[in-house]
Design a protein around this motif. Sequence first.
Motif, PDB file in Angstrom:
ATOM      1  N   ALA A 217      36.151 -33.160  -0.220  1.00  0.00           N
ATOM      2  CA  ALA A 217      37.029 -32.106   0.300  1.00  0.00           C
ATOM      3  C   ALA A 217      37.960 -31.613  -0.801  1.00  0.00           C
ATOM      4  O   ALA A 217      38.209 -30.404  -0.926  1.00  0.00           O
ATOM      5  N   GLN A 218      38.434 -32.541  -1.622  1.00  0.00           N
ATOM      6  CA  GLN A 218      39.325 -32.161  -2.719  1.00  0.00           C
ATOM      7  C   GLN A 218      38.581 -31.303  -3.750  1.00  0.00           C
ATOM      8  O   GLN A 218      39.103 -30.286  -4.210  1.00  0.00           O
ATOM      9  N   MET A 219      37.365 -31.704  -4.080  1.00  0.00           N
ATOM     10  CA  MET A 219      36.571 -30.931  -5.043  1.00  0.00           C
ATOM     11  C   MET A 219      36.229 -29.548  -4.480  1.00  0.00           C
ATOM     12  O   MET A 219      36.202 -28.569  -5.207  1.00  0.00           O
ATOM     13  N   LEU A 220      36.003 -29.505  -3.183  1.00  0.00           N
ATOM     14  CA  LEU A 220      35.723 -28.218  -2.541  1.00  0.00           C
ATOM     15  C   LEU A 220      36.961 -27.320  -2.599  1.00  0.00           C
ATOM     16  O   LEU A 220      36.854 -26.115  -2.816  1.00  0.00           O
ATOM     17  N   ASN A 221      38.140 -27.934  -2.445  1.00  0.00           N
ATOM     18  CA  ASN A 221      39.384 -27.170  -2.570  1.00  0.00           C
ATOM     19  C   ASN A 221      39.559 -26.621  -3.979  1.00  0.00           C
ATOM     20  O   ASN A 221      39.952 -25.468  -4.155  1.00  0.00           O
ATOM     21  N   TYR A 222      39.264 -27.460  -4.969  1.00  0.00           N
ATOM     22  CA  TYR A 222      39.365 -26.991  -6.358  1.00  0.00           C
ATOM     23  C   TYR A 222      38.413 -25.820  -6.592  1.00  0.00           C
ATOM     24  O   TYR A 222      38.755 -24.843  -7.235  1.00  0.00           O
ATOM     25  N   LEU A 223      37.215 -25.958  -6.044  1.00  0.00           N
ATOM     26  CA  LEU A 223      36.219 -24.890  -6.194  1.00  0.00           C
ATOM     27  C   LEU A 223      36.701 -23.604  -5.504  1.00  0.00           C
ATOM     28  O   LEU A 223      36.587 -22.514  -6.062  1.00  0.00           O
ATOM     29  N   ALA A 224      37.260 -23.768  -4.317  1.00  0.00           N
ATOM     30  CA  ALA A 224      37.760 -22.605  -3.568  1.00  0.00           C
ATOM     31  C   ALA A 224      38.885 -21.918  -4.343  1.00  0.00           C
ATOM     32  O   ALA A 224      38.896 -20.687  -4.468  1.00  0.00           O
ATOM     33  N   ASP A 225      39.804 -22.713  -4.876  1.00  0.00           N
ATOM     34  CA  ASP A 225      40.935 -22.147  -5.630  1.00  0.00           C
ATOM     35  C   ASP A 225      40.450 -21.410  -6.868  1.00  0.00           C
ATOM     36  O   ASP A 225      40.909 -20.317  -7.174  1.00  0.00           O
ATOM     37  N   TYR A 226      39.511 -22.023  -7.571  1.00  0.00           N
ATOM     38  CA  TYR A 226      39.043 -21.381  -8.802  1.00  0.00           C
ATOM     39  C   TYR A 226      38.241 -20.123  -8.485  1.00  0.00           C
ATOM     40  O   TYR A 226      38.319 -19.133  -9.211  1.00  0.00           O
ATOM     41  N   THR A 227      37.493 -20.163  -7.392  1.00  0.00           N
ATOM     42  CA  THR A 227      36.728 -18.988  -6.965  1.00  0.00           C
ATOM     43  C   THR A 227      37.681 -17.826  -6.694  1.00  0.00           C
ATOM     44  O   THR A 227      37.440 -16.695  -7.129  1.00  0.00           O
ATOM     45  N   GLU A 228      38.778 -18.116  -6.009  1.00  0.00           N
ATOM     46  CA  GLU A 228      39.791 -17.089  -5.720  1.00  0.00           C
ATOM     47  C   GLU A 228      40.332 -16.491  -7.018  1.00  0.00           C
ATOM     48  O   GLU A 228      40.428 -15.276  -7.160  1.00  0.00           O
ATOM     49  N   PHE A 229      40.698 -17.373  -7.936  1.00  0.00           N
ATOM     50  CA  PHE A 229      41.248 -16.923  -9.214  1.00  0.00           C
ATOM     51  C   PHE A 229      40.232 -16.037  -9.944  1.00  0.00           C
ATOM     52  O   PHE A 229      40.544 -14.929 -10.383  1.00  0.00           O
ATOM     53  N   HIS A 230      39.006 -16.532 -10.021  1.00  0.00           N
ATOM     54  CA  HIS A 230      37.964 -15.820 -10.764  1.00  0.00           C
ATOM     55  C   HIS A 230      37.637 -14.456 -10.140  1.00  0.00           C
ATOM     56  O   HIS A 230      37.538 -13.450 -10.846  1.00  0.00           O
ATOM     57  N   PHE A 231      37.488 -14.425  -8.830  1.00  0.00           N
ATOM     58  CA  PHE A 231      37.191 -13.156  -8.164  1.00  0.00           C
ATOM     59  C   PHE A 231      38.345 -12.168  -8.365  1.00  0.00           C
ATOM     60  O   PHE A 231      38.139 -10.978  -8.584  1.00  0.00           O
ATOM     61  N   GLY A 232      39.555 -12.694  -8.306  1.00  0.00           N
ATOM     62  CA  GLY A 232      40.740 -11.856  -8.524  1.00  0.00           C
ATOM     63  C   GLY A 232      40.696 -11.214  -9.905  1.00  0.00           C
ATOM     64  O   GLY A 232      40.929 -10.010 -10.063  1.00  0.00           O
ATOM     65  N   GLU A 233      40.366 -12.011 -10.912  1.00  0.00           N
ATOM     66  CA  GLU A 233      40.310 -11.522 -12.296  1.00  0.00           C
ATOM     67  C   GLU A 233      39.199 -10.488 -12.462  1.00  0.00           C
ATOM     68  O   GLU A 233      39.383  -9.462 -13.099  1.00  0.00           O
ATOM     69  N   GLU A 234      38.053 -10.783 -11.874  1.00  0.00           N
ATOM     70  CA  GLU A 234      36.915  -9.858 -11.975  1.00  0.00           C
ATOM     71  C   GLU A 234      37.217  -8.533 -11.281  1.00  0.00           C
ATOM     72  O   GLU A 234      36.865  -7.473 -11.783  1.00  0.00           O
ATOM     73  N   GLU A 235      37.859  -8.622 -10.147  1.00  0.00           N
ATOM     74  CA  GLU A 235      38.171  -7.401  -9.392  1.00  0.00           C
ATOM     75  C   GLU A 235      39.233  -6.568 -10.113  1.00  0.00           C
ATOM     76  O   GLU A 235      39.183  -5.344 -10.119  1.00  0.00           O
ATOM     77  N   LYS A 236      40.177  -7.270 -10.745  1.00  0.00           N
ATOM     78  CA  LYS A 236      41.229  -6.592 -11.517  1.00  0.00           C
ATOM     79  C   LYS A 236      40.587  -5.841 -12.688  1.00  0.00           C
ATOM     80  O   LYS A 236      40.917  -4.686 -12.949  1.00  0.00           O
ATOM     81  N   LEU A 237      39.657  -6.498 -13.352  1.00  0.00           N
ATOM     82  CA  LEU A 237      38.962  -5.876 -14.480  1.00  0.00           C
ATOM     83  C   LEU A 237      38.217  -4.617 -14.015  1.00  0.00           C
ATOM     84  O   LEU A 237      38.260  -3.575 -14.659  1.00  0.00           O
ATOM     85  N   GLN A 238      37.559  -4.725 -12.868  1.00  0.00           N
ATOM     86  CA  GLN A 238      36.803  -3.578 -12.346  1.00  0.00           C
ATOM     87  C   GLN A 238      37.734  -2.411 -12.025  1.00  0.00           C
ATOM     88  O   GLN A 238      37.391  -1.248 -12.249  1.00  0.00           O
ATOM     89  N   GLU A 239      38.914  -2.722 -11.520  1.00  0.00           N
ATOM     90  CA  GLU A 239      39.889  -1.665 -11.243  1.00  0.00           C
ATOM     91  C   GLU A 239      40.341  -1.014 -12.537  1.00  0.00           C
ATOM     92  O   GLU A 239      40.420   0.202 -12.639  1.00  0.00           O
ATOM     93  N   GLU A 240      40.625  -1.840 -13.527  1.00  0.00           N
ATOM     94  CA  GLU A 240      41.111  -1.345 -14.824  1.00  0.00           C
ATOM     95  C   GLU A 240      40.126  -0.388 -15.482  1.00  0.00           C
ATOM     96  O   GLU A 240      40.526   0.600 -16.082  1.00  0.00           O
ATOM     97  N   ILE A 241      38.847  -0.697 -15.390  1.00  0.00           N
ATOM     98  CA  ILE A 241      37.860   0.139 -16.081  1.00  0.00           C
ATOM     99  C   ILE A 241      37.283   1.212 -15.155  1.00  0.00           C
ATOM    100  O   ILE A 241      36.410   1.976 -15.551  1.00  0.00           O
ATOM    101  N   GLY A 242      37.769   1.274 -13.934  1.00  0.00           N
ATOM    102  CA  GLY A 242      37.302   2.281 -12.979  1.00  0.00           C
ATOM    103  C   GLY A 242      35.837   2.106 -12.622  1.00  0.00           C
ATOM    104  O   GLY A 242      35.080   3.076 -12.504  1.00  0.00           O
ATOM    105  N   TYR A 243      35.439   0.857 -12.443  1.00  0.00           N
ATOM    106  CA  TYR A 243      34.034   0.552 -12.135  1.00  0.00           C
ATOM    107  C   TYR A 243      33.633   1.159 -10.790  1.00  0.00           C
ATOM    108  O   TYR A 243      34.278   0.893  -9.774  1.00  0.00           O
ATOM    109  N   PRO A 244      32.595   1.988 -10.778  1.00  0.00           N
ATOM    110  CA  PRO A 244      32.249   2.706  -9.541  1.00  0.00           C
ATOM    111  C   PRO A 244      31.691   1.824  -8.416  1.00  0.00           C
ATOM    112  O   PRO A 244      31.746   2.224  -7.255  1.00  0.00           O
TER     113      PRO A 244
END
Length: 142
Positions: free
Chosen positions: A46-73
Amino acid sequence: MYAELTDNLLTGNKMIDGQHKELIDKINDLLKACENESPTIKATAAQMLNYLADYTEFHFGEEEKLQEEIGYPGIKEHKAKHEELRQVVADLHTMLEEQEGPTEAFVEQVNKNVIEWLYYHIQGFDRSVAEYKNLTKNENLI
Ligand SMILES: [Fe+2]
Protein backbone atom coordinates in the motif's frame (compact mmCIF):
# COMPACT_ATOMS: atom_id res chain seq x y z
CA MET A 1 8.12 -9.24 -14.86
CA TYR A 2 9.66 -5.89 -14.00
CA ALA A 3 9.24 -2.81 -16.13
CA GLU A 4 12.19 -1.39 -18.01
CA LEU A 5 12.84 1.86 -19.82
CA THR A 6 14.22 0.40 -23.03
CA ASP A 7 15.51 2.58 -25.89
CA ASN A 8 12.27 2.29 -27.84
CA LEU A 9 10.56 4.07 -24.93
CA LEU A 10 12.77 7.16 -25.03
CA THR A 11 11.12 10.33 -26.30
CA GLY A 12 14.31 12.38 -26.59
CA ASN A 13 13.00 14.89 -24.06
CA LYS A 14 15.29 14.85 -21.04
CA MET A 15 12.67 15.83 -18.49
CA ILE A 16 10.07 13.35 -19.71
CA ASP A 17 12.55 10.47 -20.07
CA GLY A 18 14.06 11.11 -16.65
CA GLN A 19 10.64 11.11 -15.04
CA HIS A 20 9.61 7.94 -16.88
CA LYS A 21 12.70 6.26 -15.47
CA GLU A 22 11.66 7.29 -11.97
CA LEU A 23 8.08 6.17 -12.61
CA ILE A 24 9.28 2.75 -13.75
CA ASP A 25 11.43 2.46 -10.61
CA LYS A 26 8.32 3.15 -8.51
CA ILE A 27 6.35 0.49 -10.42
CA ASN A 28 9.14 -2.03 -9.81
CA ASP A 29 9.28 -1.10 -6.12
CA LEU A 30 5.59 -1.96 -5.94
CA LEU A 31 6.10 -5.27 -7.75
CA LYS A 32 8.98 -6.14 -5.43
CA ALA A 33 6.84 -5.33 -2.40
CA CYS A 34 4.23 -7.76 -3.74
CA GLU A 35 6.79 -10.60 -3.72
CA ASN A 36 7.62 -10.07 -0.09
CA GLU A 37 6.45 -12.88 2.21
CA SER A 38 6.44 -10.87 5.42
CA PRO A 39 3.28 -10.27 7.49
CA THR A 40 3.50 -6.55 6.68
CA ILE A 41 3.24 -7.19 2.95
CA LYS A 42 -0.14 -5.47 2.60
CA ALA A 43 1.03 -2.30 4.34
CA THR A 44 4.29 -2.24 2.37
CA ALA A 45 2.49 -2.74 -0.93
CA ALA A 46 0.00 0.00 0.00
CA GLN A 47 2.88 2.34 0.80
CA MET A 48 4.61 1.61 -2.51
CA LEU A 49 1.32 2.15 -4.31
CA ASN A 50 1.02 5.52 -2.57
CA TYR A 51 4.52 6.47 -3.69
CA LEU A 52 3.61 5.45 -7.22
CA ALA A 53 0.37 7.45 -7.08
CA ASP A 54 2.18 10.55 -5.79
CA TYR A 55 4.88 10.35 -8.42
CA THR A 56 2.31 9.75 -11.16
CA GLU A 57 0.52 12.94 -10.08
CA PHE A 58 3.76 14.91 -10.12
CA HIS A 59 4.80 13.53 -13.51
CA PHE A 60 1.43 14.07 -15.19
CA GLY A 61 1.36 17.60 -13.79
CA GLU A 62 4.78 18.34 -15.29
CA GLU A 63 3.87 16.82 -18.65
CA GLU A 64 0.61 18.73 -18.82
CA LYS A 65 2.36 21.98 -17.87
CA LEU A 66 4.87 21.43 -20.67
CA GLN A 67 2.06 20.82 -23.16
CA GLU A 68 0.40 24.06 -22.11
CA GLU A 69 3.66 25.97 -22.44
CA ILE A 70 4.30 24.80 -25.99
CA GLY A 71 0.64 25.05 -27.03
CA TYR A 72 0.41 21.35 -27.82
CA PRO A 73 -2.79 20.82 -29.84
CA GLY A 74 -3.52 17.33 -28.47
CA ILE A 75 -3.54 18.34 -24.81
CA LYS A 76 -7.22 17.54 -24.18
CA GLU A 77 -6.90 13.95 -25.41
CA HIS A 78 -3.61 13.57 -23.61
CA LYS A 79 -5.10 14.72 -20.31
CA ALA A 80 -7.96 12.25 -20.77
CA LYS A 81 -5.41 9.45 -21.15
CA HIS A 82 -3.68 10.51 -17.94
CA GLU A 83 -7.07 10.34 -16.26
CA GLU A 84 -7.24 6.66 -17.26
CA LEU A 85 -4.10 5.78 -15.32
CA ARG A 86 -5.23 7.82 -12.32
CA GLN A 87 -8.38 5.67 -12.28
CA VAL A 88 -6.34 2.47 -12.58
CA VAL A 89 -4.23 3.47 -9.58
CA ALA A 90 -7.39 4.29 -7.59
CA ASP A 91 -8.83 0.88 -8.53
CA LEU A 92 -5.61 -0.80 -7.39
CA HIS A 93 -5.96 0.95 -4.02
CA THR A 94 -9.47 -0.43 -3.66
CA MET A 95 -8.38 -3.88 -4.73
CA LEU A 96 -5.57 -3.95 -2.18
CA GLU A 97 -7.82 -2.63 0.57
CA GLU A 98 -10.39 -5.33 -0.03
CA GLN A 99 -7.91 -8.20 0.02
CA GLU A 100 -5.57 -9.72 2.57
CA GLY A 101 -2.60 -8.56 0.57
CA PRO A 102 -1.46 -8.22 -3.04
CA THR A 103 -2.87 -11.21 -4.92
CA GLU A 104 -1.80 -12.64 -8.25
CA ALA A 105 -4.72 -10.79 -9.82
CA PHE A 106 -3.39 -7.55 -8.33
CA VAL A 107 0.05 -8.11 -9.83
CA GLU A 108 -1.59 -8.98 -13.13
CA GLN A 109 -3.46 -5.67 -13.09
CA VAL A 110 -0.22 -3.81 -12.43
CA ASN A 111 1.36 -5.53 -15.42
CA LYS A 112 -1.54 -5.04 -17.76
CA ASN A 113 -3.06 -1.73 -16.71
CA VAL A 114 0.02 0.11 -15.54
CA ILE A 115 3.10 -1.24 -17.35
CA GLU A 116 1.52 -2.07 -20.69
CA TRP A 117 -0.55 1.12 -20.54
CA LEU A 118 2.60 3.16 -19.88
CA TYR A 119 4.59 1.57 -22.71
CA TYR A 120 1.79 2.27 -25.17
CA HIS A 121 1.23 5.77 -23.85
CA ILE A 122 4.90 6.72 -24.02
CA GLN A 123 5.38 5.43 -27.55
CA GLY A 124 2.39 7.27 -28.92
CA PHE A 125 1.25 10.17 -26.76
CA ASP A 126 4.43 11.26 -25.01
CA ARG A 127 6.63 10.87 -28.05
CA SER A 128 4.24 13.06 -29.97
CA VAL A 129 4.61 15.84 -27.36
CA ALA A 130 8.42 15.61 -27.53
CA GLU A 131 8.31 15.78 -31.33
CA TYR A 132 5.99 18.77 -31.27
CA LYS A 133 8.28 20.55 -28.83
CA ASN A 134 11.27 20.03 -31.13
CA LEU A 135 9.27 21.22 -34.09
CA THR A 136 8.20 24.45 -32.43
CA LYS A 137 11.69 25.02 -31.09
CA ASN A 138 13.10 24.78 -34.61
CA GLU A 139 10.46 27.15 -35.93
CA ASN A 140 11.55 29.76 -33.42
CA LEU A 141 15.08 29.57 -34.75
CA ILE A 142 14.06 30.49 -38.28
FE1 LIG B 1 1.78 11.46 -20.94
